[in-house]
Design a protein around this motif. Structure first.
Motif, PDB file in Angstrom:
ATOM      1  N   LYS A  12       0.885  -1.284   0.130  1.00 37.84           N
ATOM      2  CA  LYS A  12      -0.046   0.047   0.118  1.00 37.84           C
ATOM      3  C   LYS A  12       0.850   1.250   0.100  1.00 37.84           C
ATOM      4  O   LYS A  12       0.372   2.224  -0.220  1.00 37.84           O
ATOM      5  N   ILE A  13       2.100   1.025   0.270  1.00 35.20           N
ATOM      6  CA  ILE A  13       2.992   2.300   0.258  1.00 35.20           C
ATOM      7  C   ILE A  13       3.497   2.762  -0.923  1.00 35.20           C
ATOM      8  O   ILE A  13       3.550   3.944  -1.418  1.00 35.20           O
ATOM      9  N   PHE A  14       3.434   1.732  -2.007  1.00 36.48           N
ATOM     10  CA  PHE A  14       3.715   2.355  -3.408  1.00 36.48           C
ATOM     11  C   PHE A  14       2.702   2.029  -4.417  1.00 36.48           C
ATOM     12  O   PHE A  14       1.883   1.049  -3.995  1.00 36.48           O
ATOM     13  N   ALA A 142      -3.866   9.000  11.213  1.00 39.65           N
ATOM     14  CA  ALA A 142      -4.645   7.832  11.278  1.00 39.65           C
ATOM     15  C   ALA A 142      -5.074   7.136  10.111  1.00 39.65           C
ATOM     16  O   ALA A 142      -5.100   6.101  10.209  1.00 39.65           O
ATOM     17  N   ALA A 143      -5.487   8.111   9.252  1.00 33.63           N
ATOM     18  CA  ALA A 143      -5.833   7.229   7.846  1.00 33.63           C
ATOM     19  C   ALA A 143      -4.587   6.444   7.356  1.00 33.63           C
ATOM     20  O   ALA A 143      -4.727   5.505   6.742  1.00 33.63           O
ATOM     21  N   ILE A 144      -3.288   7.058   7.463  1.00 31.84           N
ATOM     22  CA  ILE A 144      -2.200   6.537   7.017  1.00 31.84           C
ATOM     23  C   ILE A 144      -1.983   5.252   7.772  1.00 31.84           C
ATOM     24  O   ILE A 144      -1.814   3.994   7.072  1.00 31.84           O
ATOM     25  N   ASN A 145      -2.135   5.213   9.053  1.00 31.81           N
ATOM     26  CA  ASN A 145      -2.081   3.946   9.824  1.00 31.81           C
ATOM     27  C   ASN A 145      -2.747   2.916   9.739  1.00 31.81           C
ATOM     28  O   ASN A 145      -2.478   1.567   9.559  1.00 31.81           O
ATOM     29  N   LYS A 146      -3.930   3.015   9.122  1.00 32.12           N
ATOM     30  CA  LYS A 146      -4.992   2.235   8.708  1.00 32.12           C
ATOM     31  C   LYS A 146      -4.268   1.099   7.710  1.00 32.12           C
ATOM     32  O   LYS A 146      -4.882   0.153   7.761  1.00 32.12           O
ATOM     33  N   ASP A 147      -3.610   1.599   6.683  1.00 36.27           N
ATOM     34  CA  ASP A 147      -2.846   0.534   5.694  1.00 36.27           C
ATOM     35  C   ASP A 147      -1.640  -0.234   6.172  1.00 36.27           C
ATOM     36  O   ASP A 147      -1.079  -0.945   5.734  1.00 36.27           O
ATOM     37  N   GLU A 148      -1.678  -0.163   7.474  1.00 39.50           N
ATOM     38  CA  GLU A 148      -0.344  -0.811   8.305  1.00 39.50           C
ATOM     39  C   GLU A 148       0.808  -0.582   7.940  1.00 39.50           C
ATOM     40  O   GLU A 148       1.809  -1.025   8.191  1.00 39.50           O
ATOM     41  N   VAL A 149       0.983   0.679   7.634  1.00 35.19           N
ATOM     42  CA  VAL A 149       2.318   1.215   7.180  1.00 35.19           C
ATOM     43  C   VAL A 149       3.270   1.469   8.057  1.00 35.19           C
ATOM     44  O   VAL A 149       4.590   1.496   7.884  1.00 35.19           O
TER      45      VAL A 149
ATOM     46  N   ASN B 194      -2.449   8.014  18.879  1.00 33.11           N
ATOM     47  CA  ASN B 194      -2.339   7.819  17.292  1.00 33.11           C
ATOM     48  C   ASN B 194      -1.917   6.588  16.942  1.00 33.11           C
ATOM     49  O   ASN B 194      -2.318   5.826  16.437  1.00 33.11           O
ATOM     50  N   LEU B 195      -0.889   6.050  17.743  1.00 31.75           N
ATOM     51  CA  LEU B 195      -0.231   4.596  17.424  1.00 31.75           C
ATOM     52  C   LEU B 195      -0.063   3.905  18.799  1.00 31.75           C
ATOM     53  O   LEU B 195       1.135   3.735  18.883  1.00 31.75           O
ATOM     54  N   PRO B 196      -1.147   3.600  19.283  1.00 26.18           N
ATOM     55  CA  PRO B 196      -0.882   3.166  20.632  1.00 26.18           C
ATOM     56  C   PRO B 196      -0.290   1.902  21.028  1.00 26.18           C
ATOM     57  O   PRO B 196       0.269   1.553  22.027  1.00 26.18           O
ATOM     58  N   LYS B 197       0.026   1.264  19.645  1.00 27.58           N
ATOM     59  CA  LYS B 197       0.762  -0.254  19.754  1.00 27.58           C
ATOM     60  C   LYS B 197       2.228   0.333  20.049  1.00 27.58           C
ATOM     61  O   LYS B 197       3.133  -0.767  20.558  1.00 27.58           O
ATOM     62  N   LEU B 198       2.836   1.249  19.830  1.00 28.87           N
ATOM     63  CA  LEU B 198       4.114   1.688  20.124  1.00 28.87           C
ATOM     64  C   LEU B 198       4.053   2.101  21.655  1.00 28.87           C
ATOM     65  O   LEU B 198       5.286   2.474  22.078  1.00 28.87           O
TER      66      LEU B 198
END
Lengths: 224, 224
Positions: A12-14, A142-149, B194-198
């Motif tokens: 999802k990054i590229f 938050a939106a970016i994080n959804k893609d597990e990046v 925002n990234l609670p797993k960290l």
DNA sequence: TTTTAAATGATAGCAATACTATCATAAATA
DNA sequence: TATTTATGATAGTATTGCTATCATTTAAAA
């Protein structure tokens, strides 16, 4: 033995996998050189295009924007760091020694690789120190994080947290300490070089300053 | 008692002192609202001009660019924080208590002020957490630093370092620990949200998470 | 109060950035 | 060999990040 490390970077990054073509690979390699040289704010796809004798259009077919390209580079770095931690802790049984190795990895430059197709590790290190926080300190995190990046960062954090817990099972904040070690390594390296008054570095103690500070902090925090 | 706090901000940060006029004051106040709302990357002088019913030209007469404006806001914040530390430590003799107060200040939102001319403290807090590192993590940090624009940060750091040293005179890294407390407060607050797993935040322990983590870290590090 | 100076707003303009789109050509694959 | 796919060349657009000019409003000095 001339080997090359490849990691499966989140798709999802590229838009198109840069590893799948020569321009793609060159693009990432030269991006590292250019971000190091110019800083992320001054870095543009136009400048990168000139550098690789290609066009902006081509780069945009691989990455949505420069933020994604930086994210790609950092994903590679986090994977690499987790690999190094795993590799270097191999056969080391002493928990204290394991933690020392981790601190060393976080506070020293990578060994430069022989392969000339490889990324410039010295530059990569500096990018991580100066630019890495810019990938998550954004409004749409938050939106970016959804893609597990950020998974590789979380994995690295979890791996270090495991070593922390095995050293002191009673310590309550292994993951927060883990990110603190990582982020503080960057900060102290940056500050000790650029804004030394924000640190305790001096002419007498400048050798491995960050390393010693972090190690002291870590073992004090984890002491009973 | 309705009072307003003013600090002597380094003149090199601005072209014209925003405190010297109504547009100037409004400009800074609304900049805080807008940077909070949009994030620093999406924030532009054009958008701010619309917000204050003025023009880009006017804003450019006060600040060279948006980076300088952010620097101005952070200078104000660092001065304010140093003021608060000084103020709150007044008449507190117990060193441990002093450190606890500092941790509390670093990890909690400011009390909202009554004056409607005042900056929005809640927004200011968030800006410090999310955007502050962007003022020094730039390629030309050395050149910028020459104008002493980071002095308030260094002063705050030195002040906290003094308390650290008075608590434990043998501790070797008071300033590095000081910046670590400040930066880690920001990181952990950002990550836990925002990234609670960290981090090690969870439903059960989310109350004052950062505060407890930092306090534990601080006293462990400074223990004999 | 008048004169003078300074600050603002309105407008224009420009180079660079951050894209998107089109199309011919080259390279890889079927 | 035909066909898909990637690239390069080129163009174009909206926004950003400024700088410059000038008339007008506001404030300070004479």
């Amino acid at each position: 033995m001339d080997f090359q490390l490849k990691f499966a970077i989140n798709e999802k990054i590229f838009l198109r996998n840069p590893e799948s073509s020569e321009v793609g690979k060159l693009m990432v390699k030269k991006a590292i050189d250019l971000i190091y040289e110019l800083g992320f704010e001054q870095f543009t796809f136009k400048k990168l295009a000139v550098e690789i004798n290609s066009t902006e259009a081509t780069i945009y077919r691989y990455f949505e924007n420069k933020h994604r390209l930086l994210l790609y580079i950092l994903n590679w770095y986090w994977c690499y760091m987790e690999f190094l931690v795993t590799f270097k802790l191999e056969n080391v049984t002493d928990k204290k020694e394991q933690l020392k190795i981790i601190v060393h990895l976080l506070t020293h430059e990578f060994a430069e690789s022989a392969s000339r197709f490889d990324y410039n590790k010295k530059y990569l290190n500096q990018i991580v120190i100066s630019e890495s926080s810019k990938v998550y300190l954004v409004k749409d995190v938050a939106a970016i994080n959804k893609d597990e990046v950020f998974k590789p960062y979380k994995d690295l954090c979890a791996k270090i947290a495991d070593v922390i817990t095995s050293y002191n099972p009673h310590y309550k904040y292994p993951r927060s300490l883990s990110t603190t070690l990582i982020e503080t390594s960057h900060h102290q390296q940056f500050f000790s070089f650029n804004l030394p008054k924000l640190t305790d570095i001096s002419v007498e103690n400048n050798l491995n300053f960050t390393s010693r500070f972090i190690e002291n902090l870590l073992f004090q925090v984890l002491s009973y």
